[in-house]
Write a protein that holds these residues in place. Sequence first.
Motif, PDB file in Angstrom:
ATOM      1  N   ILE A  11       0.956  -1.174  -0.165  1.00 41.16           N
ATOM      2  CA  ILE A  11       0.478   0.293   0.143  1.00 41.16           C
ATOM      3  C   ILE A  11       0.775   0.987   0.617  1.00 41.16           C
ATOM      4  CG2 ILE A  11      -2.091  -0.666   0.663  1.00 41.16           C
ATOM      5  CD1 ILE A  11      -1.628   0.383   3.274  1.00 41.16           C
ATOM      6  N   CYS A  12       0.277   2.547  -0.673  1.00 43.48           N
ATOM      7  CA  CYS A  12       0.930   3.806  -0.910  1.00 43.48           C
ATOM      8  C   CYS A  12       0.405   4.297   0.602  1.00 43.48           C
ATOM      9  CB  CYS A  12       0.848   4.565  -1.588  1.00 43.48           C
ATOM     10  SG  CYS A  12       1.791   3.586  -3.175  1.00 43.48           S
ATOM     11  N   LYS A  13       1.723   4.473   1.820  1.00 38.79           N
ATOM     12  CA  LYS A  13       0.984   5.310   2.887  1.00 38.79           C
ATOM     13  C   LYS A  13       1.046   6.961   2.329  1.00 38.79           C
ATOM     14  CE  LYS A  13       0.993   5.184   7.980  1.00 38.79           C
ATOM     15  NZ  LYS A  13       1.387   4.430   9.440  1.00 38.79           N
ATOM     16  N   VAL A  15       3.402  10.139   3.508  1.00 39.82           N
ATOM     17  CA  VAL A  15       3.934  11.477   4.650  1.00 39.82           C
ATOM     18  C   VAL A  15       3.522  12.155   4.906  1.00 39.82           C
ATOM     19  CG1 VAL A  15       5.802   8.790   4.417  1.00 39.82           C
ATOM     20  CG2 VAL A  15       5.650  10.479   3.364  1.00 39.82           C
ATOM     21  N   PHE A  16       4.597  12.801   5.564  1.00 38.95           N
ATOM     22  CA  PHE A  16       4.230  14.303   5.437  1.00 38.95           C
ATOM     23  C   PHE A  16       5.142  15.311   5.285  1.00 38.95           C
ATOM     24  CE2 PHE A  16       2.660  12.511  10.171  1.00 38.95           C
ATOM     25  CZ  PHE A  16       1.277  12.996  10.325  1.00 38.95           C
ATOM     26  N   SER A  17       6.819  14.348   4.880  1.00 41.03           N
ATOM     27  CA  SER A  17       6.723  15.683   4.380  1.00 41.03           C
ATOM     28  C   SER A  17       7.550  14.413   3.110  1.00 41.03           C
ATOM     29  CB  SER A  17       8.406  15.739   5.209  1.00 41.03           C
ATOM     30  OG  SER A  17       9.184  15.295   5.676  1.00 41.03           O
ATOM     31  N   SER A  18       8.842  15.533   2.048  1.00 40.80           N
ATOM     32  CA  SER A  18       9.087  14.519   1.221  1.00 40.80           C
ATOM     33  C   SER A  18      10.589  14.089   1.418  1.00 40.80           C
ATOM     34  CB  SER A  18       9.802  15.232  -0.078  1.00 40.80           C
ATOM     35  OG  SER A  18      11.071  16.389   0.255  1.00 40.80           O
ATOM     36  N   ASP A  19      10.757  14.002   2.881  1.00 37.82           N
ATOM     37  CA  ASP A  19      12.530  13.525   3.197  1.00 37.82           C
ATOM     38  C   ASP A  19      12.085  12.230   4.049  1.00 37.82           C
ATOM     39  OD1 ASP A  19      13.626  15.839   2.854  1.00 37.82           O
ATOM     40  OD2 ASP A  19      13.254  16.727   5.535  1.00 37.82           O
ATOM     41  N   GLU A  20      10.719  11.647   4.026  1.00 25.26           N
ATOM     42  CA  GLU A  20       9.861  10.399   4.961  1.00 25.26           C
ATOM     43  C   GLU A  20      10.207   9.242   3.536  1.00 25.26           C
ATOM     44  OE1 GLU A  20       7.333  10.415   7.542  1.00 25.26           O
ATOM     45  OE2 GLU A  20       7.410  12.674   7.845  1.00 25.26           O
ATOM     46  N   ALA A  21       9.656   9.418   2.418  1.00 26.58           N
ATOM     47  CA  ALA A  21       9.989   9.030   1.201  1.00 26.58           C
ATOM     48  C   ALA A  21      11.639   8.465   0.413  1.00 26.58           C
ATOM     49  CB  ALA A  21       8.734   9.337   0.173  1.00 26.58           C
ATOM     50  N   SER A  22      11.566   7.707   0.156  1.00 27.84           N
ATOM     51  CA  SER A  22      13.035   7.525  -0.023  1.00 27.84           C
ATOM     52  C   SER A  22      12.396   6.701  -1.969  1.00 27.84           C
ATOM     53  CB  SER A  22      13.321   6.157  -0.014  1.00 27.84           C
ATOM     54  OG  SER A  22      12.532   4.852  -0.748  1.00 27.84           O
ATOM     55  N   CYS A  29       5.443   4.738  -5.714  1.00 22.91           N
ATOM     56  CA  CYS A  29       4.016   5.473  -5.919  1.00 22.91           C
ATOM     57  C   CYS A  29       4.302   6.541  -5.681  1.00 22.91           C
ATOM     58  CB  CYS A  29       3.893   5.441  -4.731  1.00 22.91           C
ATOM     59  SG  CYS A  29       3.352   3.644  -3.374  1.00 22.91           S
ATOM     60  N   PRO A  30       4.525   7.042  -7.009  1.00 24.90           N
ATOM     61  CA  PRO A  30       4.201   8.108  -7.720  1.00 24.90           C
ATOM     62  C   PRO A  30       4.124   9.894  -6.310  1.00 24.90           C
ATOM     63  CG  PRO A  30       3.881   6.826  -9.177  1.00 24.90           C
ATOM     64  CD  PRO A  30       4.000   6.117  -8.152  1.00 24.90           C
ATOM     65  N   PHE A  37       4.489   9.540  -0.802  1.00 25.48           N
ATOM     66  CA  PHE A  37       3.869   8.246   0.033  1.00 25.48           C
ATOM     67  C   PHE A  37       5.379   7.491   0.248  1.00 25.48           C
ATOM     68  CE2 PHE A  37       1.000  10.267  -2.972  1.00 25.48           C
ATOM     69  CZ  PHE A  37      -0.444   9.784  -2.045  1.00 25.48           C
ATOM     70  N   HIS A  38       4.511   6.393   1.273  1.00 30.44           N
ATOM     71  CA  HIS A  38       6.253   5.304   1.782  1.00 30.44           C
ATOM     72  C   HIS A  38       5.431   4.448   1.494  1.00 30.44           C
ATOM     73  CE1 HIS A  38       8.801   3.201   3.971  1.00 30.44           C
ATOM     74  NE2 HIS A  38       7.567   2.810   4.584  1.00 30.44           N
ATOM     75  N   VAL A  39       5.731   2.941   0.589  1.00 34.08           N
ATOM     76  CA  VAL A  39       5.092   1.709   0.511  1.00 34.08           C
ATOM     77  C   VAL A  39       5.346   1.272   1.857  1.00 34.08           C
ATOM     78  CG1 VAL A  39       5.673  -0.375  -0.971  1.00 34.08           C
ATOM     79  CG2 VAL A  39       6.575   2.117  -1.850  1.00 34.08           C
ATOM     80  N   GLN A  40       4.679   0.564   1.513  1.00 33.00           N
ATOM     81  CA  GLN A  40       4.422  -0.617   2.966  1.00 33.00           C
ATOM     82  C   GLN A  40       3.620  -1.745   2.445  1.00 33.00           C
ATOM     83  OE1 GLN A  40       2.094   1.690   6.298  1.00 33.00           O
ATOM     84  NE2 GLN A  40       2.734   0.284   7.199  1.00 33.00           N
TER      85      GLN A  40
END
Length: 98
Positions: A11-13, A15-22, A29-30, A37-40
């Motif tokens: 799932i694409c969860k 996130v609050f900032s772009s720093d949390e997304a790798s 998850c564009p 988004f963060h893949v979980q």
Amino acid sequence: MKIGSVQNVLICKPVFSSDEASELDRQVCPPSASQYFHVQSQQAYVLEPSSADYLDGLSAPFDYTAAAGFFALAFTVVVGTWMVSAGAGAVLNMIRRG
């Protein structure tokens, strides 16, 4: 009858900032506008496509007209049976007291 199975899904969860997304998160998850988004991985019960008709039938709205018809029929049968038995009881009392 088995209508599905437990599987791991991605799932694409949000996130609050772009720093949390790798970088991998951004590829899978564009981002949408300024939302990243963060893949979980998560376990989910996934339904079989063949069981869709059965489940759609269960989620149909309640038919009050049909229920009222069944209730009226059952009520009429109960009242009719009571009237016939009350009449038969009156006839038997008349014969007994005779």
